[in-house]
Enzyme design. Structure first.
Site, PDB file in Angstrom:
ATOM      1  N   VAL A 526       0.269  -1.313   0.112  1.00  0.00           N
ATOM      2  CA  VAL A 526       0.597  -0.159  -0.122  1.00  0.00           C
ATOM      3  C   VAL A 526       0.721   1.177  -0.074  1.00  0.00           C
ATOM      4  O   VAL A 526       1.524   0.898   0.807  1.00  0.00           O
ATOM      5  CB  VAL A 526      -0.940   0.103   1.598  1.00  0.00           C
ATOM      6  CG1 VAL A 526      -2.390   0.990   1.186  1.00  0.00           C
ATOM      7  CG2 VAL A 526      -1.662  -1.438   1.147  1.00  0.00           C
ATOM      8  N   LYS A 546      -0.879  -1.711 -10.286  1.00  0.00           N
ATOM      9  CA  LYS A 546      -0.675  -0.293  -8.274  1.00  0.00           C
ATOM     10  C   LYS A 546      -1.864  -0.313  -9.151  1.00  0.00           C
ATOM     11  O   LYS A 546      -2.250   0.431 -10.743  1.00  0.00           O
ATOM     12  CB  LYS A 546       0.592   0.558  -9.022  1.00  0.00           C
ATOM     13  CG  LYS A 546       1.300   1.286  -8.071  1.00  0.00           C
ATOM     14  CD  LYS A 546       1.339   1.959  -8.593  1.00  0.00           C
ATOM     15  CE  LYS A 546       3.160   2.543  -7.352  1.00  0.00           C
ATOM     16  NZ  LYS A 546       3.998   3.312  -7.848  1.00  0.00           N
ATOM     17  N   ASP A 642      12.669  10.115  -4.965  1.00  0.00           N
ATOM     18  CA  ASP A 642      12.123   9.335  -2.857  1.00  0.00           C
ATOM     19  C   ASP A 642      13.171   7.896  -2.911  1.00  0.00           C
ATOM     20  O   ASP A 642      12.503   7.081  -2.743  1.00  0.00           O
ATOM     21  CB  ASP A 642      11.204   9.016  -3.520  1.00  0.00           C
ATOM     22  CG  ASP A 642       9.616   8.950  -2.109  1.00  0.00           C
ATOM     23  OD1 ASP A 642      10.396   8.458  -1.833  1.00  0.00           O
ATOM     24  OD2 ASP A 642       8.714   8.141  -1.928  1.00  0.00           O
TER      25      ASP A 642
END
Ligand code: NAG
Ligand code: NAG
Ligand code: NAG
Ligand code: NAG
Ligand code: NAG
Ligand code: NAG
Ligand code: NAG
Ligand code: NAG
Length: 855
Positions: A526, A546, A642
């Site tokens: 998630v 996804k 990220d």
């Protein structure tokens, strides 16, 4: 008097008639073969071929049994005219006029015909266009579903053009077929042509020659669809990215709003305005540009002369000698000192386009079947800027003395032949990566090897884009133009448009079936974007799906970014996108399934198998390669933003793949060097400088990667609030311990005593440098990678030294040439991390690769 009136009336009448005649016979002709005709997706009208078909015993009209999703339009592709014996079309033409002839082939399964048997020849008048031609083999080699071949036919005296299709007699049950034919009168855009490598006495007059269009590119710009072409010629102009050689991609430039493109003497048919408004240049970074050539390469058929047409338009400079550059074709001067190219000198001003034609003969030597175009600034003329630029390229094959244009069928790679046995299965990155595995795999990698891997990758990605050429390499952007309308998807969102032709388009029902209607037991993760499901497609392939959370606007943007990024990027160490679904309010991305999950799961707080030190090193190296590729291998610098252990995924063989490009940013041009953005990313990994200055550079990724390295070493969360204050942040605590020489105390207990001390030092030093406070002090990803490779070498030679012969503590005993070289290298620089810090080194390596013979 009466007579005179009569005379004038006749003149007017005659003029009217001939005007009408001109209008009728120069109408572009679009013929849908084997069908009643109709409008295509662009609204263009195609008529039936019946009335042009002359001798046609054994001609059959058939509908294709399967509609490939990449087809741009039902008309003309879904119907074909099939010929089992020689047949002829006769088209009315205007004498003394050059014609553009375009053929459309969709080699699908047609009822009762085995497309593998289709070999045929095509002639237009006296000109042989194709011989022993297999549309199926050609499409397979290009990994395209359909094929467009375009020819420019010299004027003739005849009022008719006979186009014949003859099935090959050398194959049993052979047949010919065609789906569409276009015939368009065009101005004669061909004339005297400079022959490269000879003096001007050998210049060629090609005004009455026949040509085959091989490549047509809008250099530094977007795909231009037929409907946006100039002169009513319905040409497609593709982006040139896949043909730019090596990593020196230059910069894309575009004319300012205020600059008007004025054709002056140039025919508007030569190219549309959009070709001239965009260009690829080297960038105004001074003498540095002298060190390399901006290079494009194209694979062509040997034993033919090619006409290379270069389109130029300078929309930045006003006067001569501001930008002067040398142009080489196949390593020979096309326009080099003392005759270097100066666009303004040619055209007389800003915004005035021109083109130059060069003829080059391509030999049939091993590795010779190429056309190379290279540009580097002129030194002799000492221009104001050391820069070069190109706006468009067209490459045409010239007919030989027998009026033949036919080459041989390309050879699909053996890998494609394997996957090609399932024509319904879309081409996707998996196969592409397996090519790379050979080049990038194996533990060996100095910086040069990385460059080689990038080179090999780029080499593989060449091909495609152009309508037709003989290439056995994989295309990067397949056959489908990125913004062409697509049958049945005309109302799809722009996200789909981004990825057309690159990824497979899944229907929502396929996705529901794959995930058992998004059953919760299939959820494997998630994220901010939504849930990730495990799914099964094509009756047995595992994928990760996804699914976006439709309520999140951010989700939608990230979804688009991800498609955009991943569609362009293919690398062994980047997770690959198989396809996407954007239907019924659902947005889903379909990826290769990563059987072993995230890197973090294997480090702590989980019952997954512990990784050995060597495995961890290899994973870090893989991830570093992926990031290095993002930073340097693609068109622009791409900043991941990220980087963290949950975004490093492991496949079943424990190969690391960087994932999650939802926050990624494409870097700006080199001058600016950073992007200003709202700070995003994950706490614990966030670059403090980025946080302070809100300016993003690729060094922010390097910082985050430094945190990943310590996480791999210490196997603890990057932020652990339950610890004493100074230990909460792993980055701070590890730096503190490293400074005090107590790093040994905080490494993962599972690794105690198993890390060679020199390896540990190298690894920790690298991680510490990554965590430097100032971005400038941090190494480039390439250096990080180099140092990690070196650390792995130290560990491996220590392991083998202790396992084989006891050589005391000689950890750097050089059993392998590889480590020898690395040790040598490291003794040259004062510190390994400074090696290659100069961008020059990097470009030098690439420019060695640019030398075509230096492969
Ligand atoms: C078509 O022909 C090829 C080669 O001749 C053969 O391998 C293939 O099995 C045939 N396919 C069908 C459906 O008959
Ligand atoms: C085209 O074919 C017709 C019929 O076979 C023939 O009479 C004519 O000469 C041909 N025209 C050309 C230009 O080849
Ligand atoms: C058949 O093959 C021979 C040689 O193998 C070649 O000369 C001839 O042109 C071929 N015929 C066709 C129609 O392709
Ligand atoms: C090119 O020409 C040479 C010499 O005539 C010949 O040996 C070679 O087979 C030809 N290559 C191709 C691809 O036709
Ligand atoms: C650019 O390419 C030409 C032709 O191959 C070559 O002669 C020249 O040395 C190259 N220049 C640089 C700087 O690589
Ligand atoms: C025809 O094409 C096939 C497939 O490329 C090739 O194997 C064969 O040798 C060719 N035949 C001739 C006569 O050129
Ligand atoms: C491709 O898929 C369609 C629909 O799934 C099927 O009808 C067709 O037979 C398939 N074609 C081939 C060549 O496998
Ligand atoms: C290009 O030409 C130069 C000088 O003639 C030569 O030294 C070089 O090896 C050539 N490079 C290639 C790739 O042919």
């Amino acid at each position: 008097m009466k007579n005179r009136q009569h005379f004038w009336l006749s003149v007017v009448w005659f003029a009217l008639i001939s005007e009408a005649f001109v209008l009728v016979s120069s109408q572009p002709l679009a013929v849908a073969c084997g069908s009643k005709g109709g409008k295509d997706e662009d609204g263009r009208n195609w008529e039936s071929d019946e009335k042009y078909l002359k001798s046609s015993h054994g001609s059959i009209q058939l509908q294709a049994g399967y509609q490939d999703p990449s087809l741009l339009s039902i008309i003309p592709y879904m119907n074909a005219r099939i010929f089992t014996s020689p047949a002829m079309y006769q088209f009315p033409i205007k004498p003394k006029k050059r014609y553009l002839a375009r053929f459309h082939f969709y080699p699908a399964a047609y009822p009762n015909f085995n497309i593998s048997n289709s070999y045929f020849s095509v002639t237009a008048g006296e000109v042989t266009l194709m011989n022993n031609f297999s549309a199926q083999i050609t499409c397979q080699a290009l990994t395209q579903a359909y094929l467009v071949r375009e020819y420019s036919l010299a004027h003739s005296d005849s009022k008719f053009l006979n186009i014949t299709f003859t099935p090959s007699t050398n194959y049993t049950n052979s047949f010919a077929f065609v789906n569409g034919i276009e015939l368009i009168a065009m101005p004669n855009l061909f004339g005297m042509t400079t022959t490269v490598g000879y003096d001007s006495s050998s210049d060629l007059d090609i005004s009455s020659e026949n040509l085959q269009m091989m490549f047509r590119l809008n250099v530094g710009g977007q795909y231009i669809p037929p409907s946006k072409d100039s002169g009513g010629l319905f040409r497609s102009w593709y982006n040139d990215d896949p043909y730019v050689f090596a990593a020196a991609m230059g910069v894309n430039t575009e004319a300012d709003e205020g600059v008007r493109i004025r054709y002056k003497k140039l025919s508007h048919s030569s190219a549309p305005v959009d070709v001239y408004r965009t260009a690829r240049a080297m960038g105004r970074i001074g003498h540095f540009n002298l060190k390399f050539n901006l290079t494009w390469w194209f694979q062509v058929d040997a034993n033919f002369t090619y006409i290379v047409r270069l389109h130029f338009c300078d929309f930045e400079d006003d006067s001569v000698n501001q930008r002067v550059f040398n142009v080489y074709i196949n390593n020979q001067s096309a326009q080099a000192d003392p005759y270097a190219a100066d666009i303004i000198a040619w055209t007389g001003g800003k915004g005035i386009p021109t083109y130059k034609d060069y003829a080059i003969f391509v030999n049939d030597g091993p590795g010779d079947e190429m056309v190379w175009i290279q540009m580097t600034p002129s030194t002799e003329s000492k221009p104001q800027y050391y820069d070069s630029q190109l706006n468009g390229v067209e490459i045409f094959k010239l007919n030989d003395e027998n009026k033949n244009l036919a080459g041989s069928n390309p050879q699909p790679s053996s890998m494609l032949l394997e996957t090609g046995s399932k024509p319904n299965k879309s081409f996707h990155s998996k196969s592409n990566n397996s090519v790379l595995a050979g080049a990038a795999g194996g533990a060996a990698a100095s910086f040069v090897l990385i460059a080689l891997a990038v080179y090999a990758y780029i080499k593989r990605k060449r091909a495609g884009g152009a309508d037709s050429h003989a290439s056995s390499w994989l295309p990067l952007h397949g056959s489908s133009p990125s913004n062409g309308s697509k049958y049945g998807k005309s109302n799809s969102s722009d996200a789909s448009a981004l990825a057309q032709g690159l990824s497979r388009h899944f229907s929502i029902s396929e996705i529901r079936q794959a995930t058992q209607n998004f059953i919760d037991s299939n959820v494997i993760g998630v994220g901010g974007f939504g849930k990730v499901y495990k799914g099964l497609i094509d009756g047995g392939t595992n994928v990760a799906i996804k699914r976006s959370n439709p309520s999140s606007e951010q989700g939608i943007n990230e979804f688009k970014t991800e498609i955009e990024m991943l569609s362009k990027l293919r690398h062994k160490h980047l997770v690959s996108l198989i396809g996407f679904c954007d239907e019924g309010g659902e947005m889903c991305l379909v990826y290769d399934y990563m059987a072993l999950g995230t890197f973090r799961e294997h480090l702590y707080n989980n019952k997954k198998a512990q990784l050995s030190w060597k495995q961890r090193l290899e994973i870090c190296i893989g991830a570093a390669r992926g990031l290095h590729y993002l930073h340097t291998g693609a068109k622009y610098t791409i900043i991941h933003r990220d980087v963290k252990t949950t975004n490093i995924l492991l496949d079943e063989k424990c190969v690391a793949k960087v994932s999650d490009f939802g926050l990624s940013k494409t870097g700006p041009d080199m001058k600016q060097g950073h992007v200003s953005t709202v700070v995003k990313g994950s706490f614990g990994y966030l670059d403090p400088e980025y946080f302070r200055r809100q300016q993003l550079t690729e060094k922010s990724d390097v910082y985050s990667f430094g945190v990943v390295l310590f996480e791999a070493l210490c196997a603890r969360p990057v932020l652990n609030p339950s610890l004493p204050k100074e230990q909460v942040s792993l980055a701070d605590w590890a730096l503190h311990c490293h400074k005090n020489g107590t790093l040994e105390d905080i490494i993962d207990p599972h690794l105690k005593g198993k890390i060679n001390p020199e390896c540990l030092n190298k690894f920790a030093d690298t991680a510490v440098k990554c965590l430097s406070d100032q971005g400038l002090d941090r190494p480039h990803m390439g250096d990080v990678l180099w140092n990690l490779e070196f650390a792995l070498q130290l560990q491996e030679s220590a392991d083998s030294a202790s396992g084989w012969i006891d050589q005391g503590s000689s950890t750097s005993s050089d059993s392998s040439v590889r480590s020898q070289r690395q040790v040598n290298n490291s003794s040259q620089g004062s510190s390994d991390l400074e090696l290659n810090e100069e961008p020059n080194n990097q470009i030098d390596i690439f420019s060695q690769l640019v030398d075509p013979k230096g492969r």
